[in-house]
Write a protein that holds these residues in place. Sequence first.
Motif, PDB file in Angstrom:
ATOM      1  N   PHE A   3       0.905  -1.151   0.031  1.00 54.66           N
ATOM      2  CA  PHE A   3      -0.081   0.042   0.011  1.00 54.66           C
ATOM      3  C   PHE A   3       0.931   1.143   0.067  1.00 54.66           C
ATOM      4  O   PHE A   3       1.833   1.370   0.573  1.00 54.66           O
ATOM      5  N   PHE A   4       0.290   2.186  -0.697  1.00 57.51           N
ATOM      6  CA  PHE A   4       1.128   3.545  -0.777  1.00 57.51           C
ATOM      7  C   PHE A   4       0.086   4.464  -0.061  1.00 57.51           C
ATOM      8  O   PHE A   4      -1.180   4.575  -0.001  1.00 57.51           O
ATOM      9  N   CYS A   5       0.626   5.168   1.150  1.00 54.38           N
ATOM     10  CA  CYS A   5       0.020   6.096   2.006  1.00 54.38           C
ATOM     11  C   CYS A   5       0.600   7.476   1.953  1.00 54.38           C
ATOM     12  O   CYS A   5       1.821   7.524   2.379  1.00 54.38           O
ATOM     13  N   TYR A   6      -0.213   8.552   1.568  1.00 50.86           N
ATOM     14  CA  TYR A   6       0.383   9.896   1.696  1.00 50.86           C
ATOM     15  C   TYR A   6      -0.477  10.712   2.263  1.00 50.86           C
ATOM     16  O   TYR A   6      -1.834  11.012   2.022  1.00 50.86           O
ATOM     17  N   MET A  35       7.874  -1.752   6.478  1.00 48.13           N
ATOM     18  CA  MET A  35       8.210  -0.601   5.442  1.00 48.13           C
ATOM     19  C   MET A  35       8.909  -0.858   4.343  1.00 48.13           C
ATOM     20  O   MET A  35       9.801  -1.525   4.167  1.00 48.13           O
ATOM     21  N   ILE A  36       8.423  -0.313   3.137  1.00 48.76           N
ATOM     22  CA  ILE A  36       9.133  -0.255   1.767  1.00 48.76           C
ATOM     23  C   ILE A  36       9.978   0.904   1.513  1.00 48.76           C
ATOM     24  O   ILE A  36      11.167   1.067   1.000  1.00 48.76           O
ATOM     25  N   ASP A  56       3.744  -3.073   3.357  1.00 46.85           N
ATOM     26  CA  ASP A  56       3.367  -4.327   3.078  1.00 46.85           C
ATOM     27  C   ASP A  56       2.308  -4.558   4.397  1.00 46.85           C
ATOM     28  O   ASP A  56       2.811  -4.796   5.413  1.00 46.85           O
ATOM     29  N   LEU A  57       1.139  -4.665   3.874  1.00 56.95           N
ATOM     30  CA  LEU A  57       0.075  -5.030   5.084  1.00 56.95           C
ATOM     31  C   LEU A  57      -0.794  -6.101   4.648  1.00 56.95           C
ATOM     32  O   LEU A  57      -0.880  -6.589   3.595  1.00 56.95           O
TER      33      LEU A  57
END
Length: 181
Positions: A3-6, A35-36, A56-57
Amino acid sequence: MEFFCYHRDRPGSTPLRTEMVEEHWSYMDRFAATMIARGPTFTSDETLTGSVHVLDLPDATAARAFAFEEPGYQAGAYRDVLLRRWRNTLGRTMWDYGDGRSDSNRYLVLGFCEPTTKEIDLPDGDELIACGPLLSDDGAVVVGAAVLVEVASAGDAHEVLSPAGFAAIEVHQWDFGGRPA
């Protein structure tokens, strides 16, 4: 699932973000193994504008919990959150990238496209720190791309994504984040 979270800052929230930095880092410590990439976005005068986390979740429910239980979000530091499934096309983390180049800057490049079930053109090259498509919750539809890149200028960062493939492209100054060593 990646997932990408901003989290995008609310104008004027830098004092609140500064006050809450230890709470933020402590919260993120719980997710360190997943974390990536991570780090702040900011303006040329180093005013914070947001916080990026790629991780990654297990599923979308866990991703939503991650995004909306974050202490800064709970305290009102952020105006909104961009949360999307993402696919790590480079297969590495930002920590695998290396020390970088002293004559370069780092940027978050977001490209938004018309939803499609087809693969989109994504960049490749040594300047990429992390790269992947932004996806629908089920991962079947591409809605854009998120790229972390190290290049000389914001103009160079804008060129990482082809304008022909995206309806809108945003470039944000970004840097590696996390608890100082």
